[in-house]
Design a protein around this motif. Sequence first.
Motif, PDB file in Angstrom:
ATOM      1  N   ASP A  94      46.927  62.919  20.049  1.00 56.90           N
ATOM      2  CA  ASP A  94      47.742  62.242  21.062  1.00 56.90           C
ATOM      3  C   ASP A  94      47.433  60.577  20.927  1.00 56.90           C
ATOM      4  OD1 ASP A  94      49.354  64.245  22.136  1.00 56.90           O
ATOM      5  OD2 ASP A  94      48.273  64.449  23.661  1.00 56.90           O
ATOM      6  N   LYS A  95      46.161  60.128  20.878  1.00 55.38           N
ATOM      7  CA  LYS A  95      45.733  59.089  20.758  1.00 55.38           C
ATOM      8  C   LYS A  95      44.526  59.123  20.086  1.00 55.38           C
ATOM      9  CE  LYS A  95      44.513  55.694  24.453  1.00 55.38           C
ATOM     10  NZ  LYS A  95      44.115  55.432  25.742  1.00 55.38           N
ATOM     11  N   VAL A  96      44.496  57.838  19.036  1.00 56.84           N
ATOM     12  CA  VAL A  96      43.329  57.745  18.358  1.00 56.84           C
ATOM     13  C   VAL A  96      43.236  55.950  18.572  1.00 56.84           C
ATOM     14  CG1 VAL A  96      42.072  57.523  16.026  1.00 56.84           C
ATOM     15  CG2 VAL A  96      43.653  59.450  16.518  1.00 56.84           C
ATOM     16  N   ARG A  97      41.934  55.587  18.768  1.00 52.58           N
ATOM     17  CA  ARG A  97      41.709  54.166  19.000  1.00 52.58           C
ATOM     18  C   ARG A  97      40.171  53.917  17.860  1.00 52.58           C
ATOM     19  NH1 ARG A  97      46.145  54.429  20.131  1.00 52.58           N
ATOM     20  NH2 ARG A  97      46.775  53.581  21.998  1.00 52.58           N
ATOM     21  N   THR A 128      42.556  70.929  23.333  1.00 50.13           N
ATOM     22  CA  THR A 128      42.489  69.621  23.358  1.00 50.13           C
ATOM     23  C   THR A 128      41.317  69.023  23.583  1.00 50.13           C
ATOM     24  OG1 THR A 128      45.015  69.471  24.156  1.00 50.13           O
ATOM     25  CG2 THR A 128      43.590  67.289  24.158  1.00 50.13           C
ATOM     26  N   ASP A 130      38.653  65.617  24.183  1.00 52.55           N
ATOM     27  CA  ASP A 130      38.540  64.072  24.134  1.00 52.55           C
ATOM     28  C   ASP A 130      37.088  63.853  23.290  1.00 52.55           C
ATOM     29  OD1 ASP A 130      40.497  63.237  25.630  1.00 52.55           O
ATOM     30  OD2 ASP A 130      39.165  63.147  27.481  1.00 52.55           O
ATOM     31  N   THR A 144      37.616  56.619  19.630  1.00 47.74           N
ATOM     32  CA  THR A 144      37.851  57.526  20.504  1.00 47.74           C
ATOM     33  C   THR A 144      39.448  58.214  20.295  1.00 47.74           C
ATOM     34  OG1 THR A 144      38.939  56.024  22.019  1.00 47.74           O
ATOM     35  CG2 THR A 144      36.726  56.455  22.495  1.00 47.74           C
ATOM     36  N   ALA A 145      39.394  59.546  20.525  1.00 48.36           N
ATOM     37  CA  ALA A 145      40.744  60.403  20.364  1.00 48.36           C
ATOM     38  C   ALA A 145      40.745  61.510  21.165  1.00 48.36           C
ATOM     39  CB  ALA A 145      40.471  60.717  18.927  1.00 48.36           C
ATOM     40  N   ASN A 146      42.163  61.752  21.332  1.00 46.81           N
ATOM     41  CA  ASN A 146      42.370  63.017  21.959  1.00 46.81           C
ATOM     42  C   ASN A 146      43.143  63.972  20.752  1.00 46.81           C
ATOM     43  OD1 ASN A 146      43.736  60.905  23.972  1.00 46.81           O
ATOM     44  ND2 ASN A 146      42.206  62.142  24.695  1.00 46.81           N
ATOM     45  N   TRP A 147      42.096  65.148  20.403  1.00 46.85           N
ATOM     46  CA  TRP A 147      42.480  65.967  18.984  1.00 46.85           C
ATOM     47  C   TRP A 147      42.886  67.220  19.692  1.00 46.85           C
ATOM     48  CZ3 TRP A 147      37.935  67.706  15.701  1.00 46.85           C
ATOM     49  CH2 TRP A 147      38.479  68.305  14.612  1.00 46.85           C
TER      50      TRP A 147
END
Length: 162
Positions: A94-97, A128, A130, A144-147
């Motif tokens: 959902d999000k990777v930074r 999911t 973090d 950081t990521a939501n995998w």
Amino acid sequence: MPREISLADVPGLVGQVLGTSEWITVDQQMIDTFADATLDHQFIHVDPDRAAAESPFGGTIAHGFLTLSLLSAMNYDCLPKIREQTMGLNYGFDKVRFMSPVRCGSRVRGQFTLTECRFRGAGLLMTTYDVSVEIENEKKPALTANWITIVQFDPKDRPADA
């Protein structure tokens, strides 16, 4: 955290850190091999002399996607195995930074917090995590990521209350 858990145990682990991997050294050979595999030969990754002279990093850095790809190895290293699992799949992120560059020679490790799980269909569990990839002796993480992953299992093993 035990090395092996039951499928029925997973929902009760939401909100918990399920594992922190061992350190992985990101050396120039790993970076060069990744560059060859992905055809990304930007000098900041593969030319130590030029990267030292022309970049703010003082030398080469790992590709962000190399760091991201190490999540699989980190996962296998530290997350408990689900006894009933027949296969695991990546569903996505959902999000990777990418928070901080990983300099050549650095060591990284991943920490996995289960944030959600839900049964889907007869034989699937969507999870999911973090995830944070820490760089040894650095304050900011590399990423950081939501995998999101999918655990496949035989439908006969589905917990009765799921």
